[in-house]
Write an enzyme that holds these catalytic residues in place. Structure first.
Site, short mmCIF file in Angstrom:
data_model
loop_
_atom_site.label_atom_id
_atom_site.label_comp_id
_atom_site.label_asym_id
_atom_site.label_seq_id
_atom_site.Cartn_x
_atom_site.Cartn_y
_atom_site.Cartn_z
N GLU A 71 0.81 -1.21 0.00
CA GLU A 71 0.00 0.00 0.00
C GLU A 71 0.85 1.26 0.00
O GLU A 71 0.57 2.22 -0.72
CB GLU A 71 -0.94 0.02 1.21
CG GLU A 71 -1.75 1.30 1.27
CD GLU A 71 -2.75 1.36 2.42
OE1 GLU A 71 -3.59 2.26 2.39
OE2 GLU A 71 -2.67 0.51 3.31
N ASP A 90 -0.56 -5.13 3.08
CA ASP A 90 -0.97 -3.89 3.76
C ASP A 90 -0.34 -3.90 5.15
O ASP A 90 -0.70 -4.74 6.00
CB ASP A 90 -2.50 -3.83 3.88
CG ASP A 90 -2.99 -2.45 4.32
OD1 ASP A 90 -2.16 -1.68 4.84
OD2 ASP A 90 -4.18 -2.15 4.15
N ILE A 92 -0.51 -1.89 7.77
CA ILE A 92 -1.54 -1.70 8.80
C ILE A 92 -2.86 -1.47 8.08
O ILE A 92 -3.10 -0.39 7.53
CB ILE A 92 -1.26 -0.51 9.75
CG1 ILE A 92 0.12 -0.62 10.40
CG2 ILE A 92 -2.35 -0.43 10.82
CD1 ILE A 92 0.44 0.54 11.34
N ASP A 93 -3.70 -2.48 8.06
CA ASP A 93 -5.04 -2.31 7.53
C ASP A 93 -5.93 -1.87 8.69
O ASP A 93 -6.07 -2.61 9.67
CB ASP A 93 -5.55 -3.62 6.92
CG ASP A 93 -6.87 -3.43 6.20
OD1 ASP A 93 -7.11 -2.33 5.66
OD2 ASP A 93 -7.68 -4.37 6.18
N THR A 95 -5.67 1.76 9.62
CA THR A 95 -4.80 2.78 10.21
C THR A 95 -5.59 3.75 11.09
O THR A 95 -5.10 4.20 12.13
CB THR A 95 -4.04 3.54 9.11
OG1 THR A 95 -3.25 2.60 8.36
CG2 THR A 95 -3.14 4.60 9.71
N ASP A 243 -5.78 -4.87 0.53
CA ASP A 243 -6.77 -4.97 1.59
C ASP A 243 -7.44 -6.34 1.63
O ASP A 243 -7.95 -6.75 2.67
CB ASP A 243 -7.86 -3.91 1.42
CG ASP A 243 -7.33 -2.49 1.51
OD1 ASP A 243 -6.70 -2.16 2.52
OD2 ASP A 243 -7.56 -1.72 0.56
#
Length: 305
Positions: A71, A90, A92-93, A95, A243
């Site tokens: 990402e 990702d 940190i999905d 955030t 994601d």
């Protein structure tokens, strides 16, 4: 290309997820640099970027011939998911949840795709120490206290779905996951808000009267909840391949299906940005997808890459 060892890739991704989790938990979301991308609801932090650098360096070192899509290094109009073996990540999905200190809705999402289809999925919520994993053809699993040692508190791996794949009813019996997304204007947003209203409205007013809507704030965790059978379906437009890739593998290995968020497409592309995840069930998957598509009607969401 020689045969690819999916078990080895799975094990590597689990190790990387735990390291990423330690980095995330060591960060103080109240004292880190934050910025935004598209708007104030599309947040990025220095922790996202640091985690992706670690993940990328680790995976590129061990698998130098594989492609990598993340990402935080994505370039609109340039970065593509090809048919090559590809890690899709990702860091940190969720955030926004991380920044607010909300522990139930952020994770590391680490997917591996072959021929543009999910082959390995690892999703880890470090705040709750909960791990979801899957390898194509080998089932999907959830594990609590996952980072602890065996015999010292580590939870047993639970095969998904947790409810055994009970039959699906119609929308009036469904718990549905949705997200507002960061695009808060225009046709796509108008379609979402109309559908949200119609899903929840009383049948006497032309609605579906679903049990309720849920928003975990993370596409990967929403899909894992569907895979576990805790949520019946998840409708999403606007998120990206990073994601959904890991969660998609977990979903399919738990007997679930991924259709498109737009009607009449049963086989969405990995990077279509339009997804409708439905839990594993002994019956009713096709019927509830078609009922949901009926709510959308002639509208179609359209997201650029």
């Amino acid at each position: 290309m020689p045969d690819i060892n999916l078990q080895e890739i799975h094990d590597t991704l689990v190790e990387v997820a735990f390291e990423a989790g330690r980095m995330i938990l060591a960060a103080n979301p109240n004292n880190i640099d934050k910025g935004s991308k598209m708007n104030s609801a599309d947040i990025v932090t220095e922790t996202d970027q640091a985690v992706e650098r670690m993940v990328s360096a680790t995976l590129r070192s061990k698998y130098p011939s594989f492609s990598f899509v993340g990402e935080e290094t994505y370039v609109a109009g340039e970065t593509k998911v090809t048919s090559a073996p590809t890690f899709i990540v990702d860091p940190i999905d969720g955030t926004t949840n991380f920044v607010h200190g909300y522990p139930h809705g952020f994770c590391i999402s680490l997917g591996f795709a072959l021929d543009r289809r999910p082959a390995v999925g690892v999703v880890y919520n470090p705040a709750l120490d909960t791990l979801w994993t899957a390898i194509k053809g080998q089932g999907a699993y959830c594990q609590r206290n996952a980072s602890l040692e065996p015999g010292k508190g580590q939870g047993q791996k639970q095969k998904l779905p947790l409810n055994g794949g009970q039959p699906l009813g119609d929308l009036s019996t469904a718990l549905v996951a949705v997200e507002w997304g960061s695009q808060r204007e225009g046709k796509n947003f108008d379609i979402k808000t109309r559908v949200f209203r119609q899903l929840t409205a009383a049948k006497e007013n032309g609605g579906c009267m679903v049990h309720s809507l849920r928003s975990l704030g993370s596409a990967a965790l929403n899909i894992c909840a569907v895979a576990a059978g805790q949520v019946d379906m998840y409708w999403e437009g606007g998120c990206y391949a990073w994601d959904v890739t890991a969660g998609w593998c977990i979903l399919e290995e738990a007997g679930g299906i991924m259709a498109s968020a737009n009607p009449e497409d049963w086989n969405p592309e990995l990077d279509s940005r339009l997804y409708l995840a439905v839990r594993g069930a002994a019956s009713g998957q096709k019927e509830i997808v078609e009922e949901f598509w009926g709510v959308i009607g002639d509208d179609r969401m359209d997201y650029k890459h």
